[in-house]
Structures are given as C-alpha cells and as structure tokens.
Design a protein around this motif. Structure first.
Motif, PDB file in Angstrom:
ATOM      1  N   VAL A 102       0.848  -1.190   0.000  1.00 27.01           N
ATOM      2  CA  VAL A 102       0.000   0.000   0.000  1.00 27.01           C
ATOM      3  C   VAL A 102       0.884   1.240   0.000  1.00 27.01           C
ATOM      4  O   VAL A 102       1.796   1.348   0.837  1.00 27.01           O
ATOM      5  CB  VAL A 102      -0.932   0.024   1.226  1.00 27.01           C
ATOM      6  CG1 VAL A 102      -1.787   1.291   1.232  1.00 27.01           C
ATOM      7  CG2 VAL A 102      -1.809  -1.224   1.262  1.00 27.01           C
ATOM      8  N   PRO A 103       0.670   2.182  -0.913  1.00 24.59           N
ATOM      9  CA  PRO A 103       1.435   3.435  -0.873  1.00 24.59           C
ATOM     10  C   PRO A 103       1.272   4.112   0.486  1.00 24.59           C
ATOM     11  O   PRO A 103       0.175   4.170   1.033  1.00 24.59           O
ATOM     12  CB  PRO A 103       0.810   4.270  -1.990  1.00 24.59           C
ATOM     13  CG  PRO A 103       0.185   3.265  -2.913  1.00 24.59           C
ATOM     14  CD  PRO A 103      -0.277   2.140  -2.046  1.00 24.59           C
ATOM     15  N   ALA A 104       2.379   4.614   1.025  1.00 23.36           N
ATOM     16  CA  ALA A 104       2.344   5.212   2.359  1.00 23.36           C
ATOM     17  C   ALA A 104       1.630   6.566   2.369  1.00 23.36           C
ATOM     18  O   ALA A 104       1.032   6.950   3.372  1.00 23.36           O
ATOM     19  CB  ALA A 104       3.761   5.371   2.898  1.00 23.36           C
ATOM     20  N   ALA A 105       1.696   7.276   1.262  1.00 23.15           N
ATOM     21  CA  ALA A 105       1.074   8.597   1.191  1.00 23.15           C
ATOM     22  C   ALA A 105      -0.441   8.478   1.333  1.00 23.15           C
ATOM     23  O   ALA A 105      -1.066   7.558   0.788  1.00 23.15           O
ATOM     24  CB  ALA A 105       1.425   9.271  -0.130  1.00 23.15           C
ATOM     25  N   LYS A 106      -1.028   9.399   2.066  1.00 19.39           N
ATOM     26  CA  LYS A 106      -2.467   9.420   2.237  1.00 19.39           C
ATOM     27  C   LYS A 106      -3.142   9.767   0.913  1.00 19.39           C
ATOM     28  O   LYS A 106      -2.621  10.547   0.113  1.00 19.39           O
ATOM     29  CB  LYS A 106      -2.874  10.433   3.303  1.00 19.39           C
ATOM     30  CG  LYS A 106      -2.299  10.136   4.687  1.00 19.39           C
ATOM     31  CD  LYS A 106      -2.870   8.831   5.247  1.00 19.39           C
ATOM     32  CE  LYS A 106      -2.346   8.589   6.664  1.00 19.39           C
ATOM     33  NZ  LYS A 106      -2.850   7.312   7.220  1.00 19.39           N
TER      34      LYS A 106
END
Length: 294
Positions: free
Chosen positions: A58-62
């Motif tokens: 999962v990409p860490a950026a919100k």
C-alpha cells in the motif's frame, strides 16, 4: 555507496541480459530496486494451505480517494515460484499509487490443473472482500500476471466458474493485464508443463482462448518479439484478436529489447530502460474508467 549505484545497475543489467548471474536474478533485482514509501503487510492467509498466502503493498502517502488495486500472479511453469521474489513488482506498482496484492498459489506436484486456478480465484475473491479495508477501490480492481501467472489471471478474468465458486464474479474486475502469457498452448510441448495439464489428456477448456466473451474486462496484453518460451503471435496475438471480435477494448504491444523472463523484470528500476512496461501498465490503469457499481 550512492555513487556506485548506477554502476551496479548497469553491471546487473548486463549480467541479467547475458544470463550469467551466479545467484538468483530476481534476488539481485529486488536488492537493487528501491522499495519507496509503502506499507507492506505480509503473510495474509486467504486459505488454509501454506501456499495460500498473500502480501499487500500500500502506498504510504495518504489518498483522498480509494486507490486502484492490482492482484499480480508470478510465473514459473506452475512448477515453482514465490511472491517474495517479486517484491520489485509490488514496490513498482505502489510507487505509482496502486495497491498491489501478490499471492502465492499451489504448484505441481502438489496440485495439477485446475488447483492453481482455484487458488488464484480464491485470492482474487479474498481481495474483493477485504481490500477496501486497505484503502482499495472496489470499482478498480485489476488482475495481472506474467507467464504462467498471466494464464492464471486470464482464467480468473475470462472463465466465470472460478470466481463464482468463491462468491465473486469477473464482472467485479476492471481489467486484465497479461505479460508474455500462454493462452493457447495445446498440444503441450514443454516437458515441465505436460504433467501439470494431464498430458496427453489435457482438457481443451483449460485454455483461456476458449472463454472469451463480450463480457470480458478490458485487457492490456504485452509480449516480447524475442520470446522463445511462449509464442507471442499465437498466444498474445490470438487472444487479442478474439477479444476484439467480441468488441472488448484491448491494447496489444510487443517489445523488441526483452525476452520472456526479462519482460517482467522491466517493471524493476534497474531494467526500465529496456521497455516502458511500468509506464504502459500505469497508463492502462489510469485510463480505464472505474467500474459502474451495481
């Protein structure tokens, strides 16, 4: 160390292309591939068998909106393979803002056809049921694979009986992405594959080309002109033709600077100069409209 990285990448690329890597080429690619900003959740069980586990990237950026999801199946002639060897794929997709799901599945001799297709469908059904909890968009779920994994993804996307066995449907998928996939390979010539498909009594309906209908999801099919393992024109070209005949949107691409194995490796940072595979996959995902919710 940073100054040496371009040199290491160049050397690794040359070694991979020459086929003289002493250790695992995939391990080398993983070691040289930046993981980026992502959250990886490992060893999630989607079934009871030890091979029925998956990892989620999962990409860490919100994100203000749910993210597109790709379930990726690796190859290995249905004889071998491990999701941990393909961490570079999960990292590459996550770097583009896509949630990647990488399952293992049972292989020969533990199972023959259709055991690995059943596992693939079970993993996709698990994803459809649970991925929203990881920020995934249920209207933008894609299946993707390389080689034998592309076959698994194609069967799940095209033959509805497999997902239906787990309470899901191919209509819940937004697209299919196949890299160097075998979609039409009877009679079988590869000795490693013959027992997997019950040779000489291989079931005709084991072939993805037998299940193409107008209900198939949009497809991106990529192959290599230098593929000596899977005949690109027959398999990729044949499936693309059948999809077009059914008015299914399909993109069909062939690269000159890759082989069968190197094609999937071009998703990794060290080998992206060989072919724009990641850019093409990213563009396909971004340009495919979200599925209309029922």
């Amino acid at each position: 160390m940073r100054a040496r990285r371009p040199i290491a990448i160049a050397v690794t690329a040359a070694m991979l292309l020459g086929g003289v890597v002493a250790c695992s080429p995939l391990a080398t690619i993983n070691a040289l591939s930046p993981q980026g900003d992502l959250v990886r959740t490992d060893n999630i069980a989607y079934g009871d068998n030890p091979r029925q586990q998956l990892d989620i990237y999962v990409p860490a950026a919100k994100s203000a909106t749910p993210r597109a999801v790709v379930v990726f199946f690796y190859g290995g002639s249905w004889n071998e393979g491990s999701r941990s060897d393909y961490r570079f794929v999960g990292a590459a997709l996550a770097a583009r803002g896509v949630i990647a799901v990488l399952p293992d599945y049972r292989v020969y001799p533990e199972v023959r056809y259709p055991g690995f297709v059943e596992d693939s469908a079970r993993a996709v059904a698990w994803t459809l049921q649970h991925i929203a909890g990881y920020g995934g968009d249920l209207q933008r779920v894609f299946v993707m694979g390389h080689s034998a994994g592309a076959y698994n993804a194609a069967m799940v996307a095209l033959d509805g009986r497999w997902l239906q066995a787990f309470g899901a449907s191919p209509t819940q998928l937004r697209g299919f992405i196949g890299l160097a996939g075998p979609y039409d390979f009877l009679p079988i010539e590869n000795p490693d594959v013959k027992p997997v498909f019950w040779f000489p009594d291989s079931p005709p309906d084991s072939q993805p080309i037998r299940h193409v209908t107008a209900a198939a999801p949009p497809a991106l099919l990529i192959a290599s002109h230098r593929d000596k393992l899977v005949e690109a024109e027959r398999n990729t070209g044949g499936l693309a033709t059948l999809l077009r005949q059914q008015q299914v949107p399909v993109q069909e691409l062939y690269y000159d600077n890759t082989s069968h194995a190197v094609l999937v490796a071009t998703l990794a940072y060290p080998l992206r100069w060989l072919a724009p595979t990641l850019d093409t996959v990213d563009a396909f995902i971004a340009s495919t409209p979200a599925r209309t919710a029922p």
